[in-house]
Design a protein around this motif. Structure first.
Motif, short mmCIF file in Angstrom:
data_model
loop_
_atom_site.label_atom_id
_atom_site.label_comp_id
_atom_site.label_asym_id
_atom_site.label_seq_id
_atom_site.Cartn_x
_atom_site.Cartn_y
_atom_site.Cartn_z
N ARG A 113 21.58 -84.90 -7.10
CA ARG A 113 21.21 -83.58 -7.63
C ARG A 113 21.11 -82.57 -6.51
O ARG A 113 21.02 -82.93 -5.34
CB ARG A 113 19.83 -83.63 -8.31
CG ARG A 113 19.81 -84.10 -9.73
CD ARG A 113 18.47 -83.86 -10.41
NE ARG A 113 18.04 -82.47 -10.46
CZ ARG A 113 18.51 -81.55 -11.31
NH1 ARG A 113 19.44 -81.86 -12.16
NH2 ARG A 113 18.04 -80.32 -11.30
N ASP A 115 18.57 -79.09 -5.64
CA ASP A 115 17.36 -78.40 -6.08
C ASP A 115 17.01 -77.34 -5.04
O ASP A 115 16.88 -77.64 -3.85
CB ASP A 115 16.19 -79.37 -6.24
CG ASP A 115 14.98 -78.68 -6.83
OD1 ASP A 115 15.01 -78.37 -8.04
OD2 ASP A 115 14.02 -78.43 -6.08
N HIS A 117 14.20 -74.65 -3.82
CA HIS A 117 12.78 -74.35 -3.99
C HIS A 117 12.24 -73.65 -2.76
O HIS A 117 12.74 -73.83 -1.66
CB HIS A 117 11.98 -75.63 -4.29
CG HIS A 117 12.28 -76.75 -3.34
ND1 HIS A 117 13.28 -77.67 -3.56
CD2 HIS A 117 11.74 -77.07 -2.14
CE1 HIS A 117 13.33 -78.52 -2.54
NE2 HIS A 117 12.41 -78.18 -1.68
N GLU A 162 8.51 -81.00 -12.15
CA GLU A 162 9.75 -81.20 -12.91
C GLU A 162 10.96 -81.50 -12.02
O GLU A 162 11.86 -82.21 -12.45
CB GLU A 162 10.05 -79.98 -13.79
CG GLU A 162 9.25 -79.97 -15.06
CD GLU A 162 9.54 -81.18 -15.94
OE1 GLU A 162 10.72 -81.49 -16.19
OE2 GLU A 162 8.58 -81.82 -16.38
N SER A 163 10.98 -80.97 -10.81
CA SER A 163 12.13 -81.24 -9.94
C SER A 163 12.23 -82.73 -9.61
O SER A 163 13.33 -83.29 -9.57
CB SER A 163 12.06 -80.40 -8.65
OG SER A 163 11.02 -80.85 -7.80
N ARG A 166 13.36 -84.61 -12.78
CA ARG A 166 14.81 -84.48 -12.97
C ARG A 166 15.57 -85.37 -11.99
O ARG A 166 16.59 -85.97 -12.35
CB ARG A 166 15.24 -83.02 -12.81
CG ARG A 166 14.82 -82.13 -13.97
CD ARG A 166 15.44 -80.74 -13.87
NE ARG A 166 15.03 -80.01 -12.69
CZ ARG A 166 14.00 -79.17 -12.63
NH1 ARG A 166 13.25 -78.97 -13.71
NH2 ARG A 166 13.72 -78.53 -11.53
#
Length: 175
Positions: A113, A115, A117, A162-163, A166
């Motif tokens: 993934r 992400d 942030h 949530e990251s 996921r």
């Protein structure tokens, strides 16, 4: 090949699971095109980081660290270093350093993934890998952690944001 070149190749080859991941990939590539220093902590506009979720699929669990500065349960990861020759090597180094586990092996197929942030130092454009722990893995807490703990897949949502949830889901799908 430089780490910057490797990051561009990895990102160009990354196939996101959805439109949001594809859009994020484009933002990462735009960032690297605009910032030759876009992998280094010194890049104030943000920087690419690498992380590794340490997984033990035989026991249905992942290892998370309670990050000392952020005070959140997260996967292992952080800034790229000059000795890192690839993003994968950076993720594996971070995973090994922060978990204390020797013999980690990244899942094949590249990143799991992406992400983006914000952290106290800048935006992190995180390239997230998954690493398999060997059967005899013994973790050891690092200076960067307040705690280090195994969580069952279904427990992660109770402790992490949530990251991370996921990332666990994407890792399980890859497994």
């Amino acid at each position: 090949m430089s780490l910057h070149d490797d990051a561009v190749l990895v990102l160009k080859g990354y196939e996101g699971q959805d439109e949001a991941q594809d859009e994020l990939r484009g933002r990462y590539l735009d960032h690297l095109a605009a910032h030759p220093d876009g992998l280094w902590k010194s890049c104030a506009d943000g920087h690419v980081t690498a992380s590794a979720l340490v997984a033990d699929p035989s026991r249905g669990r992942v290892l998370l660290t309670l990050h000392r500065k952020l005070r959140m349960w997260l996967q292992m990861g952080g800034h790229c270093e000059p000795e890192d020759v690839t993003l994968a090597a950076s993720a594996l180094r971070e995973g090994t350093e922060e978990s204390g586990i020797a013999g980690l092996a990244l899942l094949p197929g590249g990143p799991v993934r992406l992400d983006r942030h914000h952290t106290p130092c800048a935006w992190h454009l995180d390239v997230q890998y998954a690493a398999l722990a060997p059967p005899d893995a013994v973790e050891a807490i690092s200076d960067e952690s307040l705690d280090l703990r195994w969580f069952g897949y279904d427990e992660v949502a109770e402790v992490a944001d949530e990251s991370v949830v996921r990332l666990v889901a994407a890792t399980r799908a890859r497994l």
